[in-house]
Design a protein around this motif. Sequence first.
Motif, PDB file in Angstrom:
ATOM      1  N   GLU A   1     -20.808 -15.734 -25.356  1.00  0.00           N
ATOM      2  CA  GLU A   1     -21.665 -15.207 -24.295  1.00  0.00           C
ATOM      3  C   GLU A   1     -22.565 -16.335 -23.796  1.00  0.00           C
TER       4      GLU A   1
ATOM      5  N   SER B   1     -20.458 -12.729 -28.829  1.00  0.00           N
ATOM      6  CA  SER B   1     -21.764 -12.363 -28.264  1.00  0.00           C
ATOM      7  C   SER B   1     -22.840 -13.356 -28.696  1.00  0.00           C
ATOM      8  N   HIS B   2     -24.018 -13.242 -28.089  1.00  0.00           N
ATOM      9  CA  HIS B   2     -25.173 -14.038 -28.530  1.00  0.00           C
ATOM     10  C   HIS B   2     -25.454 -13.802 -30.008  1.00  0.00           C
ATOM     11  N   GLU B   3     -25.337 -12.542 -30.434  1.00  0.00           N
ATOM     12  CA  GLU B   3     -25.578 -12.226 -31.846  1.00  0.00           C
ATOM     13  C   GLU B   3     -24.560 -12.910 -32.744  1.00  0.00           C
TER      14      GLU B   3
ATOM     15  N   PRO C   1     -32.058  -9.171 -27.498  1.00  0.00           N
ATOM     16  CA  PRO C   1     -30.610  -9.346 -27.349  1.00  0.00           C
ATOM     17  C   PRO C   1     -30.013  -8.295 -26.410  1.00  0.00           C
ATOM     18  N   GLY C   2     -29.177  -8.767 -25.482  1.00  0.00           N
ATOM     19  CA  GLY C   2     -28.568  -7.860 -24.513  1.00  0.00           C
ATOM     20  C   GLY C   2     -29.530  -7.383 -23.439  1.00  0.00           C
TER      21      GLY C   2
ATOM     22  N   ARG D   1     -25.985  -6.920 -17.424  1.00  0.00           N
ATOM     23  CA  ARG D   1     -24.599  -7.399 -17.456  1.00  0.00           C
ATOM     24  C   ARG D   1     -23.877  -7.127 -16.132  1.00  0.00           C
TER      25      ARG D   1
END
Length: 192
Positions: free
Chosen positions: A85, A107-109, A132-133, A137
């Motif tokens: 991401e 994802s970033h996570e 996060p998120g 999007r």
Amino acid sequence: MTIAARLLDVIEHDILPLTEKGVAAGNKVFGAAILRKSDLSLVIAETNNELENPLWHGEVHTLKRFYERTSGISTKDLIFLSTHEPCTMCMSAITWAGFDNFYSFFSHEDSRDAFAIPHDLKILKEVFGLEPGGYRRSNAFWNSYFIADLVESEHEPLRAELRAQTARVKAAYQRLSNSYQSGKAENNIPLA
């Protein structure tokens, strides 16, 4: 071939080999590619090159190479594929380049938890005040998608095949991450 299958193939067969070389040199595990929407053909694939310039994240380095090697292709006719991401800098670069989409594998996570690279989430929190998120999007510039969601929307037996390919790709990136982490103290990347 579905878009999920094609994007996974590009990651596994086009981006991953470049990333293996990049990590061997001391770069991070991030890569990207650009494909045509019309036939899903590959325009360019690249990987992180932060040893040359700390701004050459996988996505930005791909955009640099795209503009060096091509002309006259509208980004509205293209798909932007990112292995991870995109960070805020890369999201902005994708936006400024005029793409109306991007697809991500990790994802970033995942970058934080599986790859020990937490900078994306730290920057989102510290600079932009976002969890996060927390970014949209889908927005006026682009829509973003996770490949895992596309895989899960496929019917059997393709879904099972794509899940197996996903597991292979994740295992390969975990090996690359372990290699990067073991040698990162010796490189000169500001946010290693």
